[in-house]
Scaffold this active site. Structure first.
Site, PDB file in Angstrom:
ATOM      1  N   ALA A  70      23.526 -55.399  -8.829  1.00 33.64           N
ATOM      2  CA  ALA A  70      23.067 -56.599  -8.133  1.00 33.64           C
ATOM      3  C   ALA A  70      23.583 -56.528  -6.702  1.00 33.64           C
ATOM      4  CB  ALA A  70      23.615 -57.825  -8.834  1.00 33.64           C
ATOM      5  N   GLU A 116      21.743 -51.974 -16.244  1.00 34.63           N
ATOM      6  CA  GLU A 116      21.060 -52.971 -17.086  1.00 34.63           C
ATOM      7  C   GLU A 116      19.546 -52.873 -16.922  1.00 34.63           C
ATOM      8  OE1 GLU A 116      23.466 -56.047 -15.351  1.00 34.63           O
ATOM      9  OE2 GLU A 116      24.435 -56.501 -17.263  1.00 34.63           O
ATOM     10  N   GLU A 136      31.366 -53.944 -13.145  1.00 35.13           N
ATOM     11  CA  GLU A 136      31.597 -55.328 -12.707  1.00 35.13           C
ATOM     12  C   GLU A 136      33.060 -55.734 -12.808  1.00 35.13           C
ATOM     13  OE1 GLU A 136      29.152 -54.333 -14.735  1.00 35.13           O
ATOM     14  OE2 GLU A 136      27.265 -55.312 -14.205  1.00 35.13           O
TER      15      GLU A 136
HETATM   16  N1  CO8 Z   1      25.342 -54.483  -3.451  1.00 32.68           N
HETATM   17  C1  CO8 Z   1      25.246 -54.497  -2.107  1.00 32.68           C
HETATM   18  N2  CO8 Z   1      25.449 -53.400  -1.329  1.00 32.68           N
HETATM   19  C2  CO8 Z   1      25.753 -52.248  -1.964  1.00 32.68           C
HETATM   20  C3  CO8 Z   1      25.877 -52.162  -3.359  1.00 32.68           C
HETATM   21  C4  CO8 Z   1      25.644 -53.360  -4.124  1.00 32.68           C
HETATM   22  N3  CO8 Z   1      25.712 -53.381  -5.465  1.00 32.68           N
HETATM   23  N4  CO8 Z   1      26.207 -50.902  -3.701  1.00 32.68           N
HETATM   24  C5  CO8 Z   1      26.287 -50.205  -2.527  1.00 32.68           C
HETATM   25  N5  CO8 Z   1      26.009 -51.011  -1.479  1.00 32.68           N
HETATM   26  C6  CO8 Z   1      25.982 -50.647  -0.062  1.00 32.68           C
HETATM   27  C7  CO8 Z   1      27.392 -50.411   0.494  1.00 32.68           C
HETATM   28  O1  CO8 Z   1      27.992 -51.625   0.868  1.00 32.68           O
HETATM   29  C8  CO8 Z   1      27.080 -49.493   1.665  1.00 32.68           C
HETATM   30  O2  CO8 Z   1      26.609 -50.293   2.736  1.00 32.68           O
HETATM   31  P1  CO8 Z   1      27.093 -49.935   4.252  1.00 32.68           P
HETATM   32  O3  CO8 Z   1      26.536 -48.562   4.515  1.00 32.68           O
HETATM   33  O4  CO8 Z   1      26.463 -51.014   5.076  1.00 32.68           O
HETATM   34  O5  CO8 Z   1      28.583 -49.944   4.233  1.00 32.68           O
HETATM   35  C9  CO8 Z   1      25.913 -48.657   1.183  1.00 32.68           C
HETATM   36  O6  CO8 Z   1      25.356 -49.374   0.077  1.00 32.68           O
HETATM   37  C10 CO8 Z   1      26.342 -47.289   0.674  1.00 32.68           C
HETATM   38  O7  CO8 Z   1      27.350 -47.473  -0.281  1.00 32.68           O
HETATM   39  P2  CO8 Z   1      28.803 -46.740  -0.161  1.00 32.68           P
HETATM   40  O8  CO8 Z   1      29.149 -46.454   1.233  1.00 32.68           O
HETATM   41  O9  CO8 Z   1      29.757 -47.549  -0.983  1.00 32.68           O
HETATM   42  O10 CO8 Z   1      28.438 -45.363  -0.905  1.00 32.68           O
HETATM   43  P3  CO8 Z   1      29.412 -44.425  -1.720  1.00 32.68           P
HETATM   44  O11 CO8 Z   1      28.632 -43.187  -2.012  1.00 32.68           O
HETATM   45  O12 CO8 Z   1      30.742 -44.285  -1.067  1.00 32.68           O
HETATM   46  O13 CO8 Z   1      29.671 -45.216  -3.108  1.00 32.68           O
HETATM   47  C11 CO8 Z   1      28.998 -46.487  -5.051  1.00 32.68           C
HETATM   48  C12 CO8 Z   1      28.597 -45.441  -3.983  1.00 32.68           C
HETATM   49  C13 CO8 Z   1      30.115 -45.907  -5.931  1.00 32.68           C
HETATM   50  C14 CO8 Z   1      27.773 -46.764  -5.879  1.00 32.68           C
HETATM   51  C15 CO8 Z   1      29.524 -47.759  -4.345  1.00 32.68           C
HETATM   52  O14 CO8 Z   1      28.574 -48.154  -3.367  1.00 32.68           O
HETATM   53  C16 CO8 Z   1      29.736 -48.919  -5.265  1.00 32.68           C
HETATM   54  O15 CO8 Z   1      30.752 -48.962  -5.960  1.00 32.68           O
HETATM   55  N6  CO8 Z   1      28.787 -49.898  -5.300  1.00 32.68           N
HETATM   56  C17 CO8 Z   1      28.931 -51.100  -6.045  1.00 32.68           C
HETATM   57  C18 CO8 Z   1      28.715 -50.858  -7.524  1.00 32.68           C
HETATM   58  C19 CO8 Z   1      28.909 -52.138  -8.298  1.00 32.68           C
HETATM   59  O16 CO8 Z   1      29.979 -52.708  -8.327  1.00 32.68           O
HETATM   60  N7  CO8 Z   1      27.847 -52.601  -8.967  1.00 32.68           N
HETATM   61  C20 CO8 Z   1      27.879 -53.799  -9.758  1.00 32.68           C
HETATM   62  C21 CO8 Z   1      27.462 -54.977  -8.943  1.00 32.68           C
HETATM   63  S1  CO8 Z   1      27.618 -56.513  -9.834  1.00 32.68           S
HETATM   64  C22 CO8 Z   1      26.267 -56.500 -10.890  1.00 32.68           C
HETATM   65  O17 CO8 Z   1      25.457 -55.620 -10.844  1.00 32.68           O
HETATM   66  C23 CO8 Z   1      26.171 -57.646 -11.827  1.00 32.68           C
HETATM   67  C24 CO8 Z   1      24.768 -57.771 -12.387  1.00 32.68           C
HETATM   68  C25 CO8 Z   1      24.602 -59.131 -12.983  1.00 32.68           C
HETATM   69  C26 CO8 Z   1      23.162 -59.592 -12.974  1.00 32.68           C
HETATM   70  C27 CO8 Z   1      22.639 -59.883 -11.634  1.00 32.68           C
HETATM   71  C28 CO8 Z   1      21.624 -60.931 -11.593  1.00 32.68           C
HETATM   72  C29 CO8 Z   1      21.219 -61.292 -10.209  1.00 32.68           C
END
Ligand code: CO8
Length: 262
Positions: A70, A116, A136
């Protein structure tokens, strides 16, 4: 088909009239699933579900990410009431109303809502560099779009607990071994291999495919006894279709069947 801001839709994928491709397209945020993206996705899938030409839908992301969850930026300051008022989960429920098979072709990250979303599809084909997880817990929350339920049903309690309580990812091979993924293929050939599977399904009798999908999904919703009864009703129902007659006749006449979806 109209154009969308956050997804790309291709009908006649690779020249095949019965296969459509939907690609998540927010590369800068690794296809984070914003409310707008989810709304567009549901709209596109409903349109394809109603389109008589389309028999199979492939859902994919980019080489780097299927979807990294998300949109955290959008969610960060939300209150529970915002989430209720936004109807944020309505789109997720709507995904389960699609009657045609949806194959998730996953390269890169399928995390949180991304995992999911892949699990809400009917089957997952993964590139060998794909990563699956429910991270999460690392950001102070828990899966909210069916992860605790679908992952547990897919890979069992112990492995699901390990993934959900640690937030650590599974690689494609672990995910396949655990039963989350149907098949792992080299990342570079993911789309070709998924297309080949879609082609096989699109050559099967479309009504039977829908009824089979519905019956398999019923296994998640009901007791074995009721599920078997449900299956039997759908089995009977296939005998109301011309395609069942065509399929069985073609077998007896030692020729390929020609299915028309009725
Ligand atoms: N949301 C928003 N932005 C994101 C997300 C995300 N989930 N994931 C990555 N981005 C953005 C980063 O902020 C970054 O932006 P910027 O270049 O402006 O800094 C860009 O994408 C690239 O990401 P990274 O620089 O972090 O890339 P890496 O290769 O270093 O890392 C990862 C990749 C490991 C995937 C890392 O980005 C990460 O950990 N992302 C978040 C993963 C996460 O926690 N996901 C769960 C989110 S909560 C959720 O999904 C709950 C669902 C519930 C239902 C929702 C209903 C609406």
């Amino acid at each position: 088909m109209k154009t969308f801001e956050n997804i790309l839709v291709t009908k006649n994928y690779r020249g095949h009239e019965h296969i459509a491709l939907v690609q998540l397209n927010r590369p800068k945020v690794l296809n984070a699933l914003s409310t707008d993206l989810m709304r567009e996705l549901v709209e596109a899938l409903f349109t394809l579900d109603d389109d008589k030409e389309v028999r199979v839908i492939i859902l994919t992301g980019s080489d780097r990410a299927f979807a990294a969850g998300a949109d955290i930026g959008q969610m960060m300051e939300a209150t529970p009431i915002d989430q209720i008022n936004d109807n944020r989960f309505r789109t997720w429920k709507q995904l389960t109303l699609i009657t045609k098979p949806i194959i998730a072709a996953v390269n890169g990250f399928a995390l949180g809502g991304g995992c999911e979303l892949a699990m809400t599809c009917d089957l997952i084909i993964a590139g060998d560099k794909a990563q699956f997880g429910q991270p999460e817990i690392k950001i102070g929350t828990i899966p909210g779009a069916s992860g605790t339920q679908r992952l547990t049903k897919a890979i069992g309690k112990s492995k699901a607990m390990l993934a959900i309580l640690t937030g650590e990812n599974m690689d494609a091979y672990e995910a396949e071994k655990a039963g989350l993924v149907a098949k792992v293929v080299p990342a570079e050939t993911l789309m070709q291999e998924t297309f080949e599977i879609a082609k096989i399904i699109s050559n099967r009798a479309p009504v039977a495919v829908k009824l089979a999908k519905e019956a398999v999904n019923m296994a998640f919703e009901t007791s074995l006894k009721d599920g078997v009864e449900y299956e039997r009703r759908n089995f009977y129902l296939t005998f109301a279709s011309k395609d069942q007659k065509e399929g069985m006749r073609a077998f007896m006449e030692k020729r390929e069947p020609k299915y028309e979806g009725n």
